[in-house]
Design a protein around this motif. Structure first.
Motif, PDB file in Angstrom:
ATOM      1  N   SER A  67       0.803  -1.262   0.176  1.00 47.45           N
ATOM      2  CA  SER A  67      -0.075  -0.004   0.164  1.00 47.45           C
ATOM      3  C   SER A  67       1.159   1.160   0.295  1.00 47.45           C
ATOM      4  O   SER A  67       0.464   2.142  -0.561  1.00 47.45           O
ATOM      5  CB  SER A  67      -0.867   0.230   1.395  1.00 47.45           C
ATOM      6  OG  SER A  67       0.070   0.082   2.326  1.00 47.45           O
ATOM      7  N   THR A  76      -1.180   3.261  -3.294  1.00 43.76           N
ATOM      8  CA  THR A  76      -1.510   4.590  -1.994  1.00 43.76           C
ATOM      9  C   THR A  76      -1.175   6.318  -2.588  1.00 43.76           C
ATOM     10  O   THR A  76      -1.932   6.724  -2.749  1.00 43.76           O
ATOM     11  CB  THR A  76      -1.632   4.634  -0.536  1.00 43.76           C
ATOM     12  OG1 THR A  76      -1.691   3.287  -0.257  1.00 43.76           O
ATOM     13  CG2 THR A  76      -2.440   5.842  -0.231  1.00 43.76           C
ATOM     14  N   PHE A 103      -3.594   7.238  -5.911  1.00 37.71           N
ATOM     15  CA  PHE A 103      -4.605   6.642  -5.702  1.00 37.71           C
ATOM     16  C   PHE A 103      -5.588   7.187  -7.787  1.00 37.71           C
ATOM     17  O   PHE A 103      -6.093   6.194  -7.816  1.00 37.71           O
ATOM     18  CB  PHE A 103      -5.401   7.537  -4.932  1.00 37.71           C
ATOM     19  CG  PHE A 103      -5.502   6.799  -3.734  1.00 37.71           C
ATOM     20  CD1 PHE A 103      -6.509   6.906  -2.478  1.00 37.71           C
ATOM     21  CD2 PHE A 103      -5.050   5.393  -3.348  1.00 37.71           C
ATOM     22  CE1 PHE A 103      -6.272   6.630  -1.180  1.00 37.71           C
ATOM     23  CE2 PHE A 103      -4.658   4.485  -2.150  1.00 37.71           C
ATOM     24  CZ  PHE A 103      -5.769   5.281  -1.526  1.00 37.71           C
ATOM     25  N   GLY A 113      -5.974  -0.970   6.225  1.00 36.72           N
ATOM     26  CA  GLY A 113      -5.990   0.063   5.163  1.00 36.72           C
ATOM     27  C   GLY A 113      -5.369   1.763   6.105  1.00 36.72           C
ATOM     28  O   GLY A 113      -5.445   2.355   5.608  1.00 36.72           O
ATOM     29  N   ARG A 163     -11.132   7.458  -0.549  1.00 39.08           N
ATOM     30  CA  ARG A 163     -11.849   6.207  -0.326  1.00 39.08           C
ATOM     31  C   ARG A 163     -13.330   6.382  -0.745  1.00 39.08           C
ATOM     32  O   ARG A 163     -13.943   5.592  -1.041  1.00 39.08           O
ATOM     33  CB  ARG A 163     -11.668   4.968   1.105  1.00 39.08           C
ATOM     34  CG  ARG A 163     -10.362   5.194   0.954  1.00 39.08           C
ATOM     35  CD  ARG A 163      -9.710   4.407   2.397  1.00 39.08           C
ATOM     36  NE  ARG A 163      -8.687   3.643   2.173  1.00 39.08           N
ATOM     37  CZ  ARG A 163      -7.905   3.530   2.717  1.00 39.08           C
ATOM     38  NH1 ARG A 163      -7.754   3.471   4.562  1.00 39.08           N
ATOM     39  NH2 ARG A 163      -6.378   2.943   2.375  1.00 39.08           N
ATOM     40  N   ASP A 167     -17.721   0.753  -4.218  1.00 43.69           N
ATOM     41  CA  ASP A 167     -16.060   0.228  -4.475  1.00 43.69           C
ATOM     42  C   ASP A 167     -15.273   1.102  -3.406  1.00 43.69           C
ATOM     43  O   ASP A 167     -14.618   1.961  -4.293  1.00 43.69           O
ATOM     44  CB  ASP A 167     -15.079  -0.399  -5.480  1.00 43.69           C
ATOM     45  CG  ASP A 167     -13.811  -1.111  -5.214  1.00 43.69           C
ATOM     46  OD1 ASP A 167     -13.508  -1.173  -3.547  1.00 43.69           O
ATOM     47  OD2 ASP A 167     -13.166  -1.342  -6.249  1.00 43.69           O
ATOM     48  N   GLU A 189     -12.568   1.308  -2.603  1.00 40.21           N
ATOM     49  CA  GLU A 189     -10.397   1.546  -2.979  1.00 40.21           C
ATOM     50  C   GLU A 189     -10.528   1.169  -4.569  1.00 40.21           C
ATOM     51  O   GLU A 189      -9.512   1.339  -5.368  1.00 40.21           O
ATOM     52  CB  GLU A 189      -9.698  -0.245  -2.977  1.00 40.21           C
ATOM     53  CG  GLU A 189     -10.021  -0.817  -1.320  1.00 40.21           C
ATOM     54  CD  GLU A 189      -9.647   0.246  -1.000  1.00 40.21           C
ATOM     55  OE1 GLU A 189      -7.885   0.691  -1.152  1.00 40.21           O
ATOM     56  OE2 GLU A 189      -9.354   0.915  -0.097  1.00 40.21           O
ATOM     57  N   ARG A 218      -7.555   3.502  -6.204  1.00 37.99           N
ATOM     58  CA  ARG A 218      -6.975   3.423  -6.646  1.00 37.99           C
ATOM     59  C   ARG A 218      -6.546   2.990  -8.047  1.00 37.99           C
ATOM     60  O   ARG A 218      -5.466   2.777  -8.490  1.00 37.99           O
ATOM     61  CB  ARG A 218      -6.239   1.988  -5.974  1.00 37.99           C
ATOM     62  CG  ARG A 218      -6.095   1.942  -3.972  1.00 37.99           C
ATOM     63  CD  ARG A 218      -5.975   1.104  -3.776  1.00 37.99           C
ATOM     64  NE  ARG A 218      -5.269   0.690  -3.053  1.00 37.99           N
ATOM     65  CZ  ARG A 218      -4.732  -0.545  -2.123  1.00 37.99           C
ATOM     66  NH1 ARG A 218      -5.474  -1.205  -2.151  1.00 37.99           N
ATOM     67  NH2 ARG A 218      -3.766   0.111  -1.417  1.00 37.99           N
TER      68      ARG A 218
END
Length: 311
Positions: free
Chosen positions: A9, A13, A16, A247, A272, A281, A283, A286
């Motif tokens: 991550s 991250t 994103f 996370g 997020r 979702d 994520e 990302r």
């Protein structure tokens, strides 16, 4: 041990959403203009940023792992020292190898005299450092080994200057001659850093309630080039596996200062929220906002060539 995708991550991250990041960074600080498109965009992003700022303010407590370990709460902050003199000393001394590599990169051609200037600087800096090395706050045997490594480097650099030439083989030999010492430095530096980090994190944990600890995000100012095996990430995976899985462990490579690092936690949480609201979702951001569409369009624009016979 958590899934490697979660462990990475730190790298993911930071990326994103290229499209979302562009729209935010490119227009957020600009003033509205007479262009109605720009004015509307600015107004919407301003609202978005106010929401993100409010979310950031609520993201407490947050633990910042930088030079020290700092826990920021709604009532203030507490800092826990992460002092590891041996780590800094041994790591810094080993950087003589980086100096040597930098001096011969790019590899000098016949007319390039820069390496001689750099080697002269290396010799001078080693002499200056050796004059004070006995005063370092490290063990006596470590002082002796650092002195030996630096003397190897000095002898190599001075010999090259005396001969007026350098070869790749000679550089490689010098580095390999120093290797046992700087390899030992790496082990001792890692131990010193982990001991200091664990002490600071443990002190911070002891001062927090279970509820505060469960809600806490952790943000580390990670190195920009280290993606796969990071000392702090390995530590956090071991002591906070539930936070890694949830996370709550974030690496902010381009944020500087505690406020910016804490703000990064708010930015990630906001992304997020966008993913959850818009796509169901958390994520989703990302992935580049235009990424899936771009892949299909590129299939049309640039057809794939036929495979090679060997494939």
């Amino acid at each position: 041990m958590p899934d490697s995708r979660i462990g990475r991550s730190a790298a993911v991250t930071a990326f994103f959403s290229a499209a979302a990041m562009f729209s935010i960074s490119a227009f957020a600080d600009q003033k509205p203009s007479d262009d109605p498109v720009h004015a509307f965009d600015h107004a919407m992003l301003s609202i978005f940023h106010r929401g993100q700022d409010a979310l950031t303010a609520q993201t407490r407590p947050v633990m910042i792992i930088a030079r020290d370990v700092t826990v920021m709460t709604r009532n203030g902050e507490a800092t826990y020292p992460r002092d590891a003199p041996a780590y800094q000393h041994l790591k810094s001394t080993s950087h003589v190898i980086l100096g040597i590599i930098g001096a011969v990169t790019p590899w000098p051609d016949a007319d390039d005299e820069r390496w001689k200037e750099e080697f002269s600087s290396i010799v001078k800096e080693i002499d200056t450092f050796l004059a004070v090395i006995d005063g370092l706050a490290i063990a006596e045997d470590d002082v002796a080994s650092q002195r030996k490594m630096l003397e190897i480097a000095r002898s190599f650099a001075q010999d090259a200057l005396d001969q007026g030439q350098i070869t790749r083989e000679v550089v490689s030999k010098a580095i390999n001659d120093m290797r046992p010492i700087w390899a030992e430095n790496m082990e001792k530096s890692a131990r010193a850093e982990l001991n200091a980090l664990h002490s600071a994190v443990s002190d911070a944990r002891a001062a927090m309630s279970d509820d505060e600890w469960a809600k806490m995000y952790v943000v580390h100012h990670g190195g920009s080039s280290v993606k796969d095996v990071n000392v702090v990430l390995l530590y956090l995976q071991r002591v906070m596996p539930e936070k890694v899985a949830a996370g709550q462990i974030l690496f902010a490579e381009n944020a500087h200062g505690n406020d910016a690092l804490a703000g990064y936690a708010g930015y990630v949480r906001m992304q997020r929220h966008v993913g959850a609201w818009a796509f169901g979702d958390p994520e989703r951001m990302r992935v580049d906002l235009l990424g899936y569409e771009a892949g299909a369009i590129l299939d049309e624009m640039i057809p794939a060539p036929p495979p090679k016979p060997s494939d």
